[in-house]
Design an enzyme around this catalytic site. Structure first.
Site, PDB file in Angstrom:
ATOM      1  N   LYS A  36       0.983  -1.243  -0.017  1.00  0.00           N
ATOM      2  CA  LYS A  36       0.036  -0.008   0.142  1.00  0.00           C
ATOM      3  C   LYS A  36       0.990   1.279   0.074  1.00  0.00           C
ATOM      4  O   LYS A  36       1.934   1.424   0.885  1.00  0.00           O
ATOM      5  CB  LYS A  36      -1.027  -0.023   1.235  1.00  0.00           C
ATOM      6  CG  LYS A  36      -1.785   1.220   1.474  1.00  0.00           C
ATOM      7  CD  LYS A  36      -2.813   1.120   2.327  1.00  0.00           C
ATOM      8  CE  LYS A  36      -3.539   2.504   2.547  1.00  0.00           C
ATOM      9  NZ  LYS A  36      -4.588   2.341   3.439  1.00  0.00           N
ATOM     10  N   LYS A  67      -1.987  -1.536  -3.621  1.00  0.00           N
ATOM     11  CA  LYS A  67      -3.080  -0.505  -3.664  1.00  0.00           C
ATOM     12  C   LYS A  67      -2.252   0.797  -3.870  1.00  0.00           C
ATOM     13  O   LYS A  67      -1.128   1.151  -2.976  1.00  0.00           O
ATOM     14  CB  LYS A  67      -3.938  -0.503  -2.401  1.00  0.00           C
ATOM     15  CG  LYS A  67      -4.788   0.672  -1.905  1.00  0.00           C
ATOM     16  CD  LYS A  67      -5.133   0.270  -0.677  1.00  0.00           C
ATOM     17  CE  LYS A  67      -6.008   1.604  -0.314  1.00  0.00           C
ATOM     18  NZ  LYS A  67      -6.558   1.659   0.895  1.00  0.00           N
TER      19      LYS A  67
HETATM   20  C1  PBG Z   1      -7.472   3.333   5.666  1.00  0.00           C
HETATM   21  C2  PBG Z   1      -7.841   3.367   4.226  1.00  0.00           C
HETATM   22  C3  PBG Z   1      -7.632   4.226   3.056  1.00  0.00           C
HETATM   23  C4  PBG Z   1      -8.126   3.828   1.839  1.00  0.00           C
HETATM   24  C5  PBG Z   1      -8.659   2.429   2.346  1.00  0.00           C
HETATM   25  N1  PBG Z   1      -8.429   2.292   3.342  1.00  0.00           N
HETATM   26  C6  PBG Z   1      -7.162   5.686   3.000  1.00  0.00           C
HETATM   27  C7  PBG Z   1      -5.753   6.026   3.279  1.00  0.00           C
HETATM   28  O1  PBG Z   1      -4.950   5.215   3.452  1.00  0.00           O
HETATM   29  O2  PBG Z   1      -5.615   7.116   3.419  1.00  0.00           O
HETATM   30  C8  PBG Z   1      -8.066   4.333   0.654  1.00  0.00           C
HETATM   31  C9  PBG Z   1      -9.150   3.919  -0.196  1.00  0.00           C
HETATM   32  C10 PBG Z   1      -9.436   4.647  -1.523  1.00  0.00           C
HETATM   33  O3  PBG Z   1      -9.024   5.823  -1.768  1.00  0.00           O
HETATM   34  O4  PBG Z   1     -10.503   4.456  -2.128  1.00  0.00           O
HETATM   35  N2  PBG Z   1      -6.313   2.752   6.057  1.00  0.00           N
END
Ligand code: PBG
Length: 349
Positions: free
Chosen positions: A221, A274
């Site tokens: 991520k 992601k």
């Molecule tokens: C939380 C989380 C996030 C997303 C999914 N889970 C936000 C982040 O890390 O800021 C983002 C998903 C999206 O942008 O569609 N940890």
């Protein structure tokens, strides 16, 4: 016999007739267009197909009753009260979408320094899971594990002197995962990027008899600008600093493979990359390297930039939606979290 590109020369296209348009046909061994000349041929040689089976539909939950509130930066996406989440679960069932993912919008009064609402067995996520499972036990339900929707500072972890603590945060995440498993969720998806959380969560789940609950790790991520609209939807923008001490540097691909390897060793059942579209190279590398299912999250910013262009009439909605999802499949993703899940599955029929 003369061979050109592995084929006998006699099999090559020979000039057959002269026309006004093509007075001297090219002498080509291969004419790839032959395989694209009609829909039947295109169908026959298609290498990748997107199906509804590949989709996970992310849903935002908010407190209240019988209300659906549009998220301004994500056209067509709404925050739903628990009763409405159940209605969308029903839609998912009817459309044959295998799994939904729940994300809470926690009101400010319930947020604190340590994200304690994450451990409330009656928080919005747990309520939703119970309500969905009561009516639609067959529908897969994935719960995100991370503290950012619950902390007053919007970070994914506990903080000391402005630093995000790792091991202390993992101790809380483990309890959050257990709370969600107890509510009945099928899949735990840690999205926090703390070190060691997959192994710790696996151990805790097993100790409590939740051997069947799967862990889908957001293993790679990235600290991405593409989460912007989600942070509006969940109001989880960090109050200070950024997430670069725990989420990955967008410049790093090798490190992504290392993160994935570690999560696999710690017991992750599936791995995720992601965001999706800016990181398709890593989806492909992961697919070639690991035997487990690989997922990709087409995040809010990817969705919203497409929708913004669609709203201006610059891009064709259905075409771009399907092309973007098919590209993610072609890169090697077995499943895709996407805000297009509902419309795409409608089109796929
Ligand atoms: C939380 C989380 C996030 C997303 C999914 N889970 C936000 C982040 O890390 O800021 C983002 C998903 C999206 O942008 O569609 N940890």
């Amino acid at each position: 016999m003369a061979i050109k590109f592995g084929r006998p020369i006699e099999m090559r296209d020979a000039p057959r007739r002269q026309t006004a348009l093509a007075s001297s046909p090219l002498d080509l061994a291969f004419r790839p267009r032959r395989n694209r000349k009609a829909e039947w041929a295109r169908r026959l040689v298609r290498e990748n197909v997107l199906t509804t089976n590949d989709l996970i539909w992310p849903i935002f939950v908010v407190d209240g009753n019988n209300t659906r509130t549009p998220v301004a930066s994500m056209p067509g996406v709404e925050r739903l009260t628990v009763d409405q989440v159940v209605r969308d679960a029903e839609r998912a069932m009817k459309l044959d979408i295998p799994c939904i993912a729940l994300f809470p919008y926690t009101e400010a009064s319930l947020r604190d320094e340590t994200g304690s609402e994450a451990l409330n067995t009656k928080n919005l996520v747990c309520q939703s899971v119970r309500a969905i499972k009561q009516e639609f036990p067959e529908l897969g339900v994935l719960c995100d594990v991370a503290l950012d929707p619950f902390t007053s500072h919007g970070h994914d972890g506990l903080i000391e002197d402005g630093k995000i603590l790792n091991d202390e945060t993992v101790a809380v995440l483990v309890r959050q995962a257990l709370t969600q498993a107890e509510a009945g969720c099928d899949v735990i998806a840690p999205s926090d990027m703390m070190d060691g959380r997959v192994g710790a969560i696996r151990q805790k789940l097993d100790q409590h008899g939740f051997q069947k609950v799967a862990i889908v790790s957001y293993a790679a991520k990235f600290a991405s600008g593409f989460y912007g609209p989600f942070r509006e939807a969940a109001e989880s923008t960090p109050a200070f600093g950024d997430r670069r001490t725990y989420q990955m540097d967008p410049a790093n691909g090798r490190e992504a493979m290392h993160e994935m390897e570690l999560d696999l060793e710690e017991g992750a059942d599936m791995l995720m990359v992601k965001p999706a579209m800016p990181y398709l190279d890593l989806v492909r590398q992961a697919r070639d390297r690991f035997p487990v299912p690989i997922g990709a999250y087409q995040v809010s910013g990817e969705f919203s930039m497409i929708m913004a262009a669609v709203e201006r009439g610059w891009l064709d909605y259905e075409r771009i939606m399907m092309e973007s999802l098919t590209s993610i499949r072609r890169a090697g993703a077995d499943f895709i979290l996407t805000y297009f899940a509902r419309d795409a599955s409608r089109l796929l029929g």
